[in-house]
Motif scaffolding. Structure first.
Motif, PDB file in Angstrom:
ATOM      1  N   CYS A 116       0.852  -1.189   0.000  1.00  0.00           N
ATOM      2  CA  CYS A 116       0.000   0.000   0.000  1.00  0.00           C
ATOM      3  C   CYS A 116       0.897   1.252   0.000  1.00  0.00           C
ATOM      4  O   CYS A 116       1.791   1.369   0.839  1.00  0.00           O
ATOM      5  CB  CYS A 116      -0.890  -0.009   1.245  1.00  0.00           C
ATOM      6  SG  CYS A 116      -1.819   1.524   1.449  1.00  0.00           S
ATOM      7  N   CYS A 144      -6.184   0.761   5.403  1.00  0.00           N
ATOM      8  CA  CYS A 144      -6.358   2.210   5.519  1.00  0.00           C
ATOM      9  C   CYS A 144      -7.344   2.780   4.500  1.00  0.00           C
ATOM     10  O   CYS A 144      -7.686   3.953   4.561  1.00  0.00           O
ATOM     11  CB  CYS A 144      -5.007   2.917   5.403  1.00  0.00           C
ATOM     12  SG  CYS A 144      -4.319   2.861   3.744  1.00  0.00           S
ATOM     13  N   CYS A 198       0.089   3.148   3.650  1.00  0.00           N
ATOM     14  CA  CYS A 198       0.464   2.611   4.972  1.00  0.00           C
ATOM     15  C   CYS A 198       1.536   1.530   4.892  1.00  0.00           C
ATOM     16  O   CYS A 198       1.968   1.020   5.928  1.00  0.00           O
ATOM     17  CB  CYS A 198      -0.771   2.077   5.692  1.00  0.00           C
ATOM     18  SG  CYS A 198      -1.420   0.544   5.014  1.00  0.00           S
ATOM     19  N   CYS A 223      -6.776  -0.529  -0.199  1.00  0.00           N
ATOM     20  CA  CYS A 223      -6.116  -1.143   0.958  1.00  0.00           C
ATOM     21  C   CYS A 223      -7.168  -1.477   1.998  1.00  0.00           C
ATOM     22  O   CYS A 223      -7.971  -0.623   2.376  1.00  0.00           O
ATOM     23  CB  CYS A 223      -5.088  -0.171   1.548  1.00  0.00           C
ATOM     24  SG  CYS A 223      -4.333  -0.777   3.069  1.00  0.00           S
TER      25      CYS A 223
END
Ligand code: ZN
Length: 117
Positions: free
Chosen positions: A89, A106, A92, A103
């Motif tokens: 990602c 997040c 994050c 993701c």
């Protein structure tokens, strides 16, 4: 006198390290027991599911083997494992399946890193 203090400090450090290693060893042993327990439970569940499918739907072991082979080969390797290819990602840095566009941790878009919640 200084030598004595130095030796006592070293003995204390060694004792501390041994206790820490022992605690870690116990934690790892417990983790292995929990994993073995889960693996046993999964094996039992899988066996029960196949018994039901076999009895009620007439699915044979050959059918099961063929499906296992098909799923195993889906990642291009016949290795007895299910591999999920992942992307990182951009927001994050956690691993996210290549099948997902967002993701799961997040909510960011995997391609842009932007959050569009
Ligand atoms: Zn993320």
């Amino acid at each position: 006198m200084l030598w004595e203090i130095y030796q006592q400090t070293k003995i204390h450090q060694a004792r501390s390290q041994a206790e820490s290693a022992s605690r870690k060893s116990s934690e790892i042993r417990e983790t292995v027991w929990r994993l073995e327990d889960r693996a046993d439970r999964m094996a039992l569940t899988t066996m029960a599911m196949f018994a039901l499918m076999s009895e009620r739907l007439g699915i044979s072991e050959a059918d099961l083997e063929a499906k296992i082979r098909e799923i195993d080969l889906a990642d291009g390797k016949l290795d007895g494992k299910v591999r999920v290819e992942t992307n990182e990602c951009p927001s994050c840095s956690r691993p996210v399946s290549k099948r997902h566009k967002k993701c799961m941790y997040c909510g960011s878009d995997i391609n842009t890193g932007l959050k569009n919640l």
